[in-house]
Scaffold this motif. Structure first.
Motif, short mmCIF file in Angstrom:
data_model
loop_
_atom_site.label_atom_id
_atom_site.label_comp_id
_atom_site.label_asym_id
_atom_site.label_seq_id
_atom_site.Cartn_x
_atom_site.Cartn_y
_atom_site.Cartn_z
N GLY A 190 0.80 -1.22 0.00
CA GLY A 190 0.00 0.00 0.00
C GLY A 190 0.83 1.27 0.00
O GLY A 190 0.28 2.36 -0.14
N LEU A 191 2.14 1.13 0.14
CA LEU A 191 3.05 2.28 0.12
C LEU A 191 3.51 2.49 -1.32
O LEU A 191 4.16 1.62 -1.91
CB LEU A 191 4.24 2.02 1.03
CG LEU A 191 5.25 3.14 1.19
CD1 LEU A 191 4.64 4.33 1.92
CD2 LEU A 191 6.50 2.64 1.92
N ALA A 192 3.17 3.64 -1.90
CA ALA A 192 3.57 3.94 -3.28
C ALA A 192 5.02 4.40 -3.27
O ALA A 192 5.36 5.39 -2.61
CB ALA A 192 2.67 5.03 -3.85
N VAL A 193 5.88 3.70 -4.00
CA VAL A 193 7.32 3.97 -3.94
C VAL A 193 7.81 4.50 -5.27
O VAL A 193 7.48 3.96 -6.34
CB VAL A 193 8.09 2.69 -3.55
CG1 VAL A 193 9.60 2.95 -3.53
CG2 VAL A 193 7.63 2.19 -2.18
N GLY A 194 8.59 5.57 -5.20
CA GLY A 194 9.19 6.16 -6.39
C GLY A 194 10.69 6.28 -6.23
O GLY A 194 11.27 5.83 -5.23
N ALA A 217 23.97 9.16 -18.13
CA ALA A 217 24.28 7.76 -17.84
C ALA A 217 23.92 7.39 -16.41
O ALA A 217 23.36 6.31 -16.15
CB ALA A 217 25.76 7.50 -18.11
N GLU A 218 24.24 8.27 -15.46
CA GLU A 218 23.95 7.97 -14.06
C GLU A 218 22.44 8.00 -13.78
O GLU A 218 21.92 7.13 -13.06
CB GLU A 218 24.66 8.96 -13.13
CG GLU A 218 24.34 8.80 -11.65
CD GLU A 218 24.75 7.47 -11.06
OE1 GLU A 218 24.17 7.07 -10.03
OE2 GLU A 218 25.67 6.81 -11.61
N VAL A 219 21.73 8.94 -14.36
CA VAL A 219 20.28 8.98 -14.20
C VAL A 219 19.66 7.70 -14.76
O VAL A 219 18.80 7.07 -14.12
CB VAL A 219 19.68 10.22 -14.87
CG1 VAL A 219 18.15 10.15 -14.87
CG2 VAL A 219 20.13 11.49 -14.16
N ALA A 220 20.10 7.30 -15.94
CA ALA A 220 19.58 6.06 -16.54
C ALA A 220 19.90 4.86 -15.66
O ALA A 220 19.07 3.96 -15.50
CB ALA A 220 20.17 5.88 -17.93
N ALA A 221 21.09 4.84 -15.07
CA ALA A 221 21.48 3.71 -14.22
C ALA A 221 20.61 3.63 -12.97
O ALA A 221 20.24 2.52 -12.53
CB ALA A 221 22.95 3.83 -13.84
N GLN A 222 20.27 4.77 -12.40
CA GLN A 222 19.41 4.74 -11.21
C GLN A 222 18.00 4.32 -11.57
O GLN A 222 17.36 3.56 -10.83
CB GLN A 222 19.44 6.11 -10.52
CG GLN A 222 20.79 6.43 -9.89
CD GLN A 222 20.78 7.63 -8.98
OE1 GLN A 222 19.78 7.93 -8.32
NE2 GLN A 222 21.90 8.35 -8.92
N ILE A 223 17.50 4.79 -12.69
CA ILE A 223 16.18 4.33 -13.16
C ILE A 223 16.21 2.83 -13.39
O ILE A 223 15.28 2.10 -13.02
CB ILE A 223 15.78 5.08 -14.45
CG1 ILE A 223 15.46 6.55 -14.16
CG2 ILE A 223 14.62 4.38 -15.14
CD1 ILE A 223 14.07 6.83 -13.68
N GLU A 224 17.27 2.35 -14.02
CA GLU A 224 17.37 0.91 -14.32
C GLU A 224 17.45 0.08 -13.05
O GLU A 224 16.85 -1.00 -12.96
CB GLU A 224 18.59 0.66 -15.21
CG GLU A 224 18.42 1.16 -16.63
CD GLU A 224 19.72 1.18 -17.42
OE1 GLU A 224 20.72 0.64 -16.90
OE2 GLU A 224 19.73 1.74 -18.52
N GLY A 230 11.53 -4.71 -9.75
CA GLY A 230 10.19 -5.21 -10.02
C GLY A 230 9.10 -4.34 -9.45
O GLY A 230 7.91 -4.59 -9.69
N LEU A 231 9.46 -3.30 -8.69
CA LEU A 231 8.46 -2.38 -8.16
C LEU A 231 7.94 -1.47 -9.28
O LEU A 231 8.67 -1.16 -10.22
CB LEU A 231 9.07 -1.50 -7.08
CG LEU A 231 9.59 -2.18 -5.81
CD1 LEU A 231 10.32 -1.17 -4.94
CD2 LEU A 231 8.45 -2.83 -5.03
#
Length: 286
Positions: free
Chosen positions: A54-58, A108-115, A121-122
């Motif tokens: 129930g906790l929405a995680v971003g 590259a770092e932003v993409a790596a954190q998104i990845e 799986g969240l």
């Protein structure tokens, strides 16, 4: 209609923040949390996220005062000799404006954190940045592009109405609203180009680390219609590695768990970013 998002930053930073966020959700009114994917408490923060559906995680994008996901040698413009991100935000911001190589490292770092977040799986409910560094136009652009590419639909744009803050605490420091309001309006238009939505207002900047129960109870009756995010830094105690000096972490946790707050919220919709911002699908035709 009034709709509220109660967010905790710094999930994944340390055991104290992870435990505080879990308690604020289970025993209090917290509805969302922003996960740091490069910090020492990441795995435990991930456990908290999975144990509390129930906790929405971003994603709490970290580009200063933290640890990168990529090896520091791959992003030398963003990091110090100790392998951590640079702490001179103004200096790094200038470098990003002047150096195409630094901008490539940023992307590259932003993409790596998104990845790394996606690999958990969240479902990524939202994105924002540690110390709101995404107010920098180049960081905002990189984050919006990467988030949209990953299917994220929501972002924090930290405009805080000073009139609301001063109505509760006239001595609260200002947040250069004359500059922040139009800039956040510009960022909102850019976010819409990437199909990203943001709450209409955010509360917690002026009171960062000191959003106690009296301020929370004072502000709730004043909130206008629309979507408001209230963000906090709950933790079981301060003084941990990575903690901000002077922050009243335990007081913010207590505010989120105070029964008077829950009573004041009776009947008001609250949830994560997506639940509060995105239109619900139409029912099937009969």
């Amino acid at each position: 209609m009034k709709r509220l998002i109660f967010t905790a930053d710094d999930l994944g930073l340390a055991p104290e923040t992870n435990a505080g966020i879990e308690r604020a959700h289970r025993e209090g009114v917290l509805t969302a949390a922003s996960l740091m994917v490069g910090e020492a408490g990441f795995e435990e923060g991930l456990r908290v996220a999975r144990a509390n559906p129930g906790l929405a995680v971003g994603l709490h994008l970290t580009l200063t005062d933290g640890v990168p996901v990529l090896p520091a040698a791959q992003i030398p413009g963003l990091t110090q000799k100790n392998g951590r991100f640079r702490d001179d935000m103004a200096g790094l911001g200038l470098l990003l404006a002047l150096s195409p190589m630094a901008r490539a490292e940023l992307a590259a770092e932003v993409a790596a954190q998104i990845e790394r977040f996606t690999a958990t799986g969240l479902v990524c409910d939202h994105v924002n940045a540690h110390k709101h560094y995404h107010l920098h136009p180049l960081i905002a652009a990189a984050l919006m592009q990467a988030a949209a590419g990953a299917g994220v639909r929501c972002i924090r744009l930290p405009w805080e109405p000073g009139s609301l803050v001063r109505a509760v605490d006239a001595a609260s420091p200002g947040q250069a609203e004359w500059a922040l309001k139009p800039w956040c309006a510009t960022l909102r238009k850019r976010a819409l180009n990437w199909n990203l939505l943001a709450p209409e207002r955010v509360l917690g900047l002026a009171w960062s680390g000191h959003f106690g129960v009296d301020r929370l109870l004072g502000i709730l009756p004043l909130l206008p219609d629309g979507v408001t995010e209230l963000y906090f830094h709950p933790a079981t105690q301060g003084g941990f590695a990575g903690s901000a000096p002077g922050y009243a972490y335990a007081e913010e946790l207590a505010a989120l768990c105070d029964p008077r707050v829950a009573e004041a919220l009776a009947g008001i919709p609250r949830g994560g970013y997506a639940a509060m911002l995105l239109p619900k699908p139409l029912p099937p035709l009969s």
